[in-house]
Design a protein around this motif. Structure first.
Motif, PDB file in Angstrom:
ATOM      1  N   ILE A 150      47.377  41.279  42.326  1.00 52.15           N
ATOM      2  CA  ILE A 150      47.402  41.007  43.773  1.00 52.15           C
ATOM      3  C   ILE A 150      46.580  39.764  44.106  1.00 52.15           C
ATOM      4  O   ILE A 150      46.623  39.250  45.222  1.00 52.15           O
ATOM      5  N   TYR A 151      45.813  39.289  43.140  1.00 54.39           N
ATOM      6  CA  TYR A 151      44.926  38.143  43.348  1.00 54.39           C
ATOM      7  C   TYR A 151      45.245  37.144  42.225  1.00 54.39           C
ATOM      8  O   TYR A 151      46.335  37.197  41.651  1.00 54.39           O
ATOM      9  N   THR A 152      44.315  36.259  41.898  1.00 51.55           N
ATOM     10  CA  THR A 152      44.640  35.281  40.862  1.00 51.55           C
ATOM     11  C   THR A 152      44.705  35.914  39.469  1.00 51.55           C
ATOM     12  O   THR A 152      43.898  36.788  39.188  1.00 51.55           O
ATOM     13  N   SER A 196      47.781  24.182  52.532  1.00 50.62           N
ATOM     14  CA  SER A 196      47.800  22.787  52.065  1.00 50.62           C
ATOM     15  C   SER A 196      47.244  22.601  50.655  1.00 50.62           C
ATOM     16  O   SER A 196      47.486  21.582  50.017  1.00 50.62           O
ATOM     17  N   ARG A 197      46.430  23.579  50.152  1.00 50.32           N
ATOM     18  CA  ARG A 197      45.888  23.473  48.784  1.00 50.32           C
ATOM     19  C   ARG A 197      45.772  24.894  48.245  1.00 50.32           C
ATOM     20  O   ARG A 197      44.719  25.490  48.296  1.00 50.32           O
ATOM     21  N   ILE A 198      46.903  25.402  47.767  1.00 47.67           N
ATOM     22  CA  ILE A 198      46.914  26.799  47.319  1.00 47.67           C
ATOM     23  C   ILE A 198      46.472  26.857  45.858  1.00 47.67           C
ATOM     24  O   ILE A 198      47.164  26.329  44.980  1.00 47.67           O
ATOM     25  N   LEU A 199      45.305  27.480  45.621  1.00 46.11           N
ATOM     26  CA  LEU A 199      44.687  27.469  44.284  1.00 46.11           C
ATOM     27  C   LEU A 199      44.768  26.024  43.760  1.00 46.11           C
ATOM     28  O   LEU A 199      44.502  25.092  44.508  1.00 46.11           O
ATOM     29  N   GLY A 200      45.148  25.852  42.489  1.00 43.77           N
ATOM     30  CA  GLY A 200      45.310  24.476  42.005  1.00 43.77           C
ATOM     31  C   GLY A 200      46.769  24.045  42.063  1.00 43.77           C
ATOM     32  O   GLY A 200      47.169  23.122  41.360  1.00 43.77           O
ATOM     33  N   GLY A 231      46.358  38.397  49.635  1.00 34.14           N
ATOM     34  CA  GLY A 231      45.609  38.794  48.433  1.00 34.14           C
ATOM     35  C   GLY A 231      44.116  38.907  48.708  1.00 34.14           C
ATOM     36  O   GLY A 231      43.452  39.847  48.265  1.00 34.14           O
ATOM     37  N   LYS A 232      43.582  37.943  49.458  1.00 41.93           N
ATOM     38  CA  LYS A 232      42.145  37.972  49.769  1.00 41.93           C
ATOM     39  C   LYS A 232      41.821  39.210  50.604  1.00 41.93           C
ATOM     40  O   LYS A 232      40.794  39.860  50.409  1.00 41.93           O
ATOM     41  N   LEU A 233      42.704  39.541  51.543  1.00 42.90           N
ATOM     42  CA  LEU A 233      42.411  40.710  52.389  1.00 42.90           C
ATOM     43  C   LEU A 233      42.594  42.012  51.629  1.00 42.90           C
ATOM     44  O   LEU A 233      41.904  43.003  51.915  1.00 42.90           O
ATOM     45  N   PHE A 247      38.257  30.784  56.372  1.00 42.12           N
ATOM     46  CA  PHE A 247      39.196  29.694  56.092  1.00 42.12           C
ATOM     47  C   PHE A 247      39.403  29.638  54.573  1.00 42.12           C
ATOM     48  O   PHE A 247      38.439  29.673  53.817  1.00 42.12           O
ATOM     49  N   GLU A 248      40.661  29.522  54.164  1.00 38.61           N
ATOM     50  CA  GLU A 248      40.980  29.608  52.742  1.00 38.61           C
ATOM     51  C   GLU A 248      42.020  28.574  52.349  1.00 38.61           C
ATOM     52  O   GLU A 248      43.052  28.434  53.019  1.00 38.61           O
ATOM     53  N   ASP A 249      41.748  27.878  51.290  1.00 42.30           N
ATOM     54  CA  ASP A 249      42.715  26.970  50.677  1.00 42.30           C
ATOM     55  C   ASP A 249      43.279  25.922  51.637  1.00 42.30           C
ATOM     56  O   ASP A 249      44.493  25.683  51.706  1.00 42.30           O
ATOM     57  N   PHE A 250      42.353  25.300  52.355  1.00 36.48           N
ATOM     58  CA  PHE A 250      42.685  24.120  53.159  1.00 36.48           C
ATOM     59  C   PHE A 250      42.403  22.891  52.302  1.00 36.48           C
ATOM     60  O   PHE A 250      41.434  22.870  51.538  1.00 36.48           O
ATOM     61  N   ASN A 302      33.991  28.980  55.306  1.00 35.33           N
ATOM     62  CA  ASN A 302      35.034  28.490  54.404  1.00 35.33           C
ATOM     63  C   ASN A 302      34.724  29.015  53.005  1.00 35.33           C
ATOM     64  O   ASN A 302      33.698  28.663  52.404  1.00 35.33           O
ATOM     65  N   ASP A 303      35.614  29.839  52.511  1.00 36.11           N
ATOM     66  CA  ASP A 303      35.385  30.513  51.235  1.00 36.11           C
ATOM     67  C   ASP A 303      35.338  29.530  50.064  1.00 36.11           C
ATOM     68  O   ASP A 303      34.525  29.668  49.157  1.00 36.11           O
ATOM     69  N   ASP A 304      36.216  28.534  50.075  1.00 33.68           N
ATOM     70  CA  ASP A 304      36.290  27.613  48.936  1.00 33.68           C
ATOM     71  C   ASP A 304      35.038  26.747  48.832  1.00 33.68           C
ATOM     72  O   ASP A 304      34.600  26.419  47.732  1.00 33.68           O
ATOM     73  N   ILE A 305      34.468  26.395  49.984  1.00 32.38           N
ATOM     74  CA  ILE A 305      33.242  25.595  49.956  1.00 32.38           C
ATOM     75  C   ILE A 305      32.035  26.513  49.757  1.00 32.38           C
ATOM     76  O   ILE A 305      31.226  26.316  48.853  1.00 32.38           O
ATOM     77  N   SER A 323      38.903  26.508  37.706  1.00 28.01           N
ATOM     78  CA  SER A 323      40.126  26.285  38.483  1.00 28.01           C
ATOM     79  C   SER A 323      41.158  27.388  38.261  1.00 28.01           C
ATOM     80  O   SER A 323      41.269  27.942  37.169  1.00 28.01           O
ATOM     81  N   ASN A 324      41.919  27.652  39.305  1.00 27.44           N
ATOM     82  CA  ASN A 324      42.934  28.712  39.315  1.00 27.44           C
ATOM     83  C   ASN A 324      44.309  28.119  39.586  1.00 27.44           C
ATOM     84  O   ASN A 324      44.401  27.045  40.169  1.00 27.44           O
ATOM     85  N   PRO A 325      45.402  28.856  39.261  1.00 28.98           N
ATOM     86  CA  PRO A 325      45.394  30.060  38.434  1.00 28.98           C
ATOM     87  C   PRO A 325      45.198  29.700  36.949  1.00 28.98           C
ATOM     88  O   PRO A 325      44.787  28.577  36.656  1.00 28.98           O
ATOM     89  N   ALA A 358      34.145  33.698  36.936  1.00 26.79           N
ATOM     90  CA  ALA A 358      33.385  33.032  38.005  1.00 26.79           C
ATOM     91  C   ALA A 358      34.332  32.776  39.164  1.00 26.79           C
ATOM     92  O   ALA A 358      34.973  31.733  39.254  1.00 26.79           O
ATOM     93  N   ASN A 359      34.431  33.762  40.020  1.00 26.63           N
ATOM     94  CA  ASN A 359      35.397  33.674  41.126  1.00 26.63           C
ATOM     95  C   ASN A 359      34.698  34.097  42.406  1.00 26.63           C
ATOM     96  O   ASN A 359      33.891  35.036  42.401  1.00 26.63           O
ATOM     97  N   ASN A 360      35.068  33.429  43.494  1.00 22.03           N
ATOM     98  CA  ASN A 360      34.396  33.758  44.765  1.00 22.03           C
ATOM     99  C   ASN A 360      34.647  35.191  45.238  1.00 22.03           C
ATOM    100  O   ASN A 360      34.026  35.641  46.193  1.00 22.03           O
ATOM    101  N   MET A 361      35.502  35.938  44.537  1.00 16.36           N
ATOM    102  CA  MET A 361      35.721  37.351  44.907  1.00 16.36           C
ATOM    103  C   MET A 361      34.426  38.163  44.814  1.00 16.36           C
ATOM    104  O   MET A 361      34.323  39.234  45.396  1.00 16.36           O
TER     105      MET A 361
HETATM  106  C1  LIG Z   1      39.515  31.594  44.178  1.00 21.22           C
HETATM  107  C2  LIG Z   1      39.872  30.641  45.201  1.00 21.22           C
HETATM  108  O1  LIG Z   1      39.503  30.800  46.347  1.00 21.22           O
HETATM  109  C3  LIG Z   1      40.670  29.496  44.861  1.00 21.22           C
HETATM  110  O2  LIG Z   1      41.003  29.291  43.697  1.00 21.22           O
HETATM  111  O3  LIG Z   1      41.007  28.738  45.781  1.00 21.22           O
END
Ligand SMILES: CC(=O)C(=O)O
Ligand SMILES: NC(=O)C1=CN([C@@H]2O[C@H](COP(=O)(O)OP(=O)(O)OC[C@H]3O[C@@H](n4cnc5c(N)ncnc54)[C@H](O)[C@@H]3O)[C@@H](O)[C@H]2O)C=CC1
Ligand SMILES: [Mg+2]
Length: 603
Positions: free
Chosen positions: A129-131, A182-186, A200-202, A271-274, A294-297, A444-446, A489-492
């Motif tokens: 359900i997540y990465t 605009s920037r979904i994972l990598g 997935g985050k929720l 805010f996620e994956d901007f 902002n989760d990514d930052i 970096s993901n996925p 090492a994931n922000n989860m």
């Molecule tokens: C884990 C995460 O938030 C990302 O890869 O963007």
């Protein structure tokens, strides 16, 4: 400065004990008959007791035998395991999507069972359900789409958002995860298909933080896409136009934020994956106005810092040695810059020196080492740009290999989004590191975007390394009974606790102090014994316990900063008088737990 409290011994059993005594309160329902069966929130399938079937007009709409929750659970797991067996040997992506589908179908039928299954099997199901699988789901979203989840606000909805927000059926919303795709994972710009990420985050929020699934809202802000392939795809479900830019873009986000906080003033927005420019700009624009982060930052920074501090301990040094660590960060985007900013703050606090805090950190982007000679140097990267005079033997734009050979770093940390940039040569060069136990963070993901695989890291950089990746890898068999431990090492590990702590404290804003408290809590979670084995982060099996501890730390920081306004019946004064243990207990008590509640019909 860092309180290394040990929780190690019986974390999991303590968590289980806390929930074993949950007695479900009644749940009010305004429906009857098939409307209940078709609502995944209320539906219990064959689990409705006969009395409830009578009361709710369900008699005759279900097979006669009543099946217990435990039996339903076992039945689902059996079908899941048969699916695993039947798909053996098929390509990984086919298996992953099949697993995602079976879970998603359960979600759409019976949320209580879905979240229980997810929680109890989080180690197996998080990768679905997540990465990494969520990335594949986003890439194939238009084809996979069956039923909508969450809300969609598009550029065409300008001026309408204040009324649209009332279309959401739930009266209360606690947690919103928002993306513009605009920037979904990598994976880059996936437009409207990025909705899979907030979903997935929720799901992780429900599983890890016990946020009530009736009170979560995944949101897609569709301002167009610059992905030509999607624009030409006849199945694409988003706006077929280039992304809005500048003021036009900000007006859409402003309108959405106003609408959300008008209807739910106590909600928290993640805010996620901007893409980077909007990630920083929106954080700056809203963080002192609304309860958001902002989760990514920010989430990523805390998780990385906890891992970096763990690395120092794994090297047999004390935390006071952290400022001496030579750290090479590859990727100068929202995540990489977030990590460096937090690491620099930590060094400045430890040494009391702001000016030199970044001297041991080296930053590279797609054009190599960033120095002050860089043309069009991004202001966000400027504090980490090297003065050419200070880096004898290295030049502006030096390659990663050159930098690793010259700097001999203690840590190589990737947030570039580019699979394989930690090449064999780079990893071999790390054998000359000045450290007894160098660390590699391929964050970096996925999975295919990880800077290197776990197996390659141990093979080329040596068996004594510490290794962490953003998406899960299996531990590596090093032969002779030795195992190369793989951390995730994931922000989860942090975002659920940041959201939960902010929610139950009733924080007005999310400050650096609250985020620092979250990172410190995670950093101090591991015992010395675990750290010596190269284990920097707890097992995801204990994610609820970690999240409660992180949430309580965030809450206490909000109280200390006088930002906590209270939650429900608990006011700010009561929060302020709670002991540390009491805050953890309070956070636990506010976690939702998936169990069937007696349904009571109200007309
Ligand atoms: C884990 C995460 O938030 C990302 O890869 O963007
Ligand atoms: N593990 C975790 O918890 C998290 C992982 N990430 C991952 O980090 C990656 C980057 O995310 P953002 O910073 O938001 O992206 P971004 O697009 O803002 O930044 C990417 C950076 O990498 C640089 N880059 C690109 N190619 C490179 C190369 N060949 N060598 C060196 N640098 C290169 C770019 O110049 C840019 O500075 C994504 O894959 C994302 O999934 C992001 C957040 C959390
Ligand atoms: Mg992200």
């Amino acid at each position: 400065m860092w309180n290394l409290t040990r929780f190690a011994s019986s974390r999991l059993s303590r968590t289980r004990r806390l929930f074993s005594s949950v007695i479900p309160g009644p749940c009010i329902v305004h429906k009857r008959g098939t409307d209940i069966l078709h609502d995944p929130w209320f539906n219990k399938d064959t689990g409705f007791p006969l009395t409830e079937r009578d009361r709710l007009g369900l008699r005759g709409l279900l097979p006669p035998r009543v099946i217990s929750f435990e039996q339903q659970y076992d039945r689902f797991m059996e079908s899941y395991h048969s699916l695993e067996k039947n798909t053996k040997g098929q390509p990984d992506s086919v298996v992953a999507l099949a697993k995602w589908r079976i879970l998603n179908r359960l979600h759409d039928r019976n949320e209580t069972l879905y979240y229980r299954v997810l929680m109890d099997n989080i180690k197996d199901f998080a990768p679905i359900i997540y990465t990494p699988t969520v990335g594949l789901v986003c890439q194939n979203y238009s084809g996979l789409f069956r039923r909508p989840r969450g809300m969609y606000f598009s550029a065409k909805d300008k001026g309408e958002m204040m009324s649209m927000i009332y279309n959401w059926p739930a009266q209360h919303v606690d947690m919103i995860v928002l993306t513009d795709g605009s920037r979904i994972l990598g994976l880059g710009d996936l437009g409207v298909q990025g909705i899979g990420i907030p979903i997935g985050k929720l799901d992780m929020y429900v599983a890890a933080a016990g946020i009530n699934p009736q009170r979560v809202l995944p949101v897609m802000l569709d301002v167009g896409t610059n992905n030509q392939k999607l624009l030409e795809d006849r199945l694409y479900l988003g706006l077929r136009q280039p992304r809005l830019e500048g003021e036009e873009y900000l007006e859409i986000v402003d309108e959405f934020m106003e609408a959300v906080f008008t209807r739910w003033p106590k909600a928290i927005v993640q805010f996620e994956d901007f893409q980077m420019k909007w990630a920083f700009e929106t954080l700056d624009r809203y963080r002192k106005k609304f309860c958001m982060f902002n989760d990514d930052i920010q989430g990523t920074a805390g998780v990385a810092l906890a891992g970096l501090l763990g690395t120092v301990r794994a090297q047999g040094r004390t935390l006071a040695d952290f400022p001496d660590q030579r750290i090479v960060v590859v990727g100068a985007g929202s995540a990489g810059l977030g990590v460096l900013s937090m690491a620099v703050q930590a060094v400045a606090r430890m040494t009391g020196k702001n000016e030199t805090a970044a001297q041991n950190f080296f930053l590279l982007d797609k054009d190599g080492l960033i120095t002050k000679e860089r043309k069009n140097l991004d202001p966000a990267a400027a504090p980490f740009a090297k003065d050419p005079g200070q880096i004898v033997g290295l030049r502006e734009g030096a390659s990663l290999l050159e930098v690793v050979k010259k700097v001999k770093p203690d840590v190589l940390l990737g947030l570039s989004g580019v699979g394989g940039v930690f090449s064999e040569e780079v990893l071999k060069a790390l054998r000359e590191s000045g450290s007894t136990r160098p660390a590699i963070f391929a964050m970096s993901n996925p999975t295919m975007n990880a800077e290197c695989t776990a197996a390659d890291a141990f093979k080329h950089a040596g068996e004594n390394i510490v290794f962490a990746s953003g998406s899960p890898f299996e531990n590596v068999n090093l032969g002779n009974g030795k195992v190369g431990y793989v951390n995730q090492a994931n922000n989860m590990y942090l975002f659920p606790g940041i959201g939960l702590g902010s929610l139950v404290s009733g924080a007005r804003f999310i400050t650096d102090g609250m985020l620092q408290a979250a990172a410190e809590c995670l950093a101090s979670y591991m015992s010395d014994e675990e750290i010596q084995k190269g284990i920097l982060y707890p097992s995801i099996d204990s994610i609820r316990h970690i999240t409660a501890e992180v949430g309580a730390s965030v809450l206490r920081a909000a109280v200390a900063e006088e930002l906590a306004e209270g939650h429900g019946d608990v006011g700010p004064k009561e929060l302020a008088h709670m002991s540390k243990e009491e805050t953890v207990g309070y956070v636990f008590r506010n976690m939702w737990y998936p169990i069937y509640s007696p349904l009571v019909q109200e007309k």
